[in-house]
Design an enzyme around this catalytic site. Structure first.
Site: not given
Ligand code: SAH
Length: 345
Positions: A91, A104, A111, A115, A118, A332
């Site tokens: 995406e 983006c 991944c 987390c 996520c 996302c």
């Molecule tokens: N792995 C990297 C980059 C990808 S995530 C990182 O962790 O920074 C990009 C951002 O989106 C991160 O801050 C992540 O925590 C956030 N993110 C992930 N899922 C999300 C969600 N459902 N709503 C809002 N932000 C989210």
């Protein structure tokens, strides 16, 4: 297999040319055609020799990515789903701001950082993206959406510091004077906190921006949200960020998703401000995009505003991020997740 043009930095293109009996300066001529003129057919590169045009046709691929889906939100945000040569889908999002067009970029298929909030980690990492696949996300969006991309955030699916070398080559290519010419200050890499790579990043010649996904004010909450915190504690992370700022003189962004009842209390705002006080940084408060598979809820607007004001009151610079594309989003990474799941069935 033929090499993809977007895999080549200017240095690797020049050495490829020299190894095959061509002049290295033709590298810049070809870069200008591709990145400045949007010409990807070597036959049309009129200022290079016929022999070199033939060499390019025979040895290099120039094609754009295969679009399997595109959604456009009311605010103009465009979400692309691209299919890769091995069938995986990624995406990439184009966001329209008053200061420019920002893309983006996704750095990995899936991944492995795990987390807990996520969507990207639900299907674990399948592989890293190649340099060509990173560059081609930008090239394809410029081509299909007929825009000039001015800003890049490496904040799509994946952990860019877990695909470090390719992401750095990607930055070299998009920043190059005859590449897309996207300034270092317009490029941001976001990490969940792989500490040794923060030190590597501090030493890079191109000083692109660093964003840290912090999301919690202490180890207890952060370890619950982010597995990486068990490898590199919040104290090690904050120390690395301080060192990074000392080494680069650059301001860092802390990303902080507000999760209802998890990290959004005034006491958390106080703890957060104590944690990062004195660092040349600001906090980007992000509204949570709910993910169907999880129970996390988004903090309401009033509570988010209070959290923001508390940080400001305690001398911490913060912004409450505006939500873009929420009508197409469904969070996302979720569009991709849907497709990946379909293809696994
Ligand atoms: N792995 C990297 C980059 C990808 S995530 C990182 O962790 O920074 C990009 C951002 O989106 C991160 O801050 C992540 O925590 C956030 N993110 C992930 N899922 C999300 C969600 N459902 N709503 C809002 N932000 C989210």
């Amino acid at each position: 297999m033929k090499q993809h043009f977007y895999d080549l930095t200017i240095e690797s293109l020049k050495s490829l040319l020299m190894n095959n009996g061509f002049k290295s300066y033709s590298g810049d001529q070809i870069f200008k055609w591709v990145y400045e003129q949007n010409v990807t057919n070597p036959e049309l590169m009129t200022n290079i020799s016929k022999a070199l045009r033939d060499f390019l046709v025979e040895n290099i691929v120039f094609d754009y990515m295969n679009v399997v889906n595109k959604q456009v939100a009311q605010d103009g945000t465009e979400k692309y789903l691209f299919k890769l040569h091995d069938g995986h889908v990624i995406e990439t999002v184009l966001m329209n701001y008053d200061y420019g067009q920002s893309v983006c970029v996704t750095s990995q298929v899936g991944c492995s950082m795990g987390c807990s909030f996520c969507a990207s980690g639900i299907i674990t990492k399948k592989r890293d993206l190649s340099v060509a696949e990173l560059v081609n996300q930008v090239a394809s969006i410029q081509h299909h959406s007929k825009v000039k991309v001015t800003h890049i955030v490496v904040m799509g699916t994946g952990e860019p510091f877990d695909n470090y070398d390719n992401v750095m080559d990607f930055i070299r290519i998009i920043n190059y004077k005859h590449g897309f010419q996207i300034g270092a200050r317009h490029i941001t890499v976001s990490t969940c906190g792989i500490v040794p790579r923060i030190y590597d990043y501090a030493k890079e010649v191109i000083k692109s921006n660093l964003a840290i996904s912090l999301h919690a004010p202490n180890n207890e909450i952060r370890s619950r949200l982010m597995k990486i915190n068990k490898v590199f504690s919040i104290n090690e992370l904050i120390k690395a960020v301080k060192d990074y700022v000392d080494m680069t003189n650059r301001r860092v962004t802390f990303e902080y998703i507000l999760l209802k009842g998890v990290n959004d209390d005034i006491s958390h705002a106080n703890e957060l401000s104590d944690l990062i006080r004195g660092i040349n940084a600001y906090v980007n408060l992000i509204p949570y995009n709910p993910v169907d598979d999880f129970d996390y809820k988004k903090t309401d607007q009033i509570r988010a505003q209070k959290f923001y004001q508390q940080l400001e009151k305690r001398g911490i610079n913060a912004t409450l991020r505006r939500e873009l594309g929420s009508d197409i989003d469904a969070a996302c990474g979720q569009l991709r997740l849907k497709k990946e799941r379909e293809s696994l069935q």
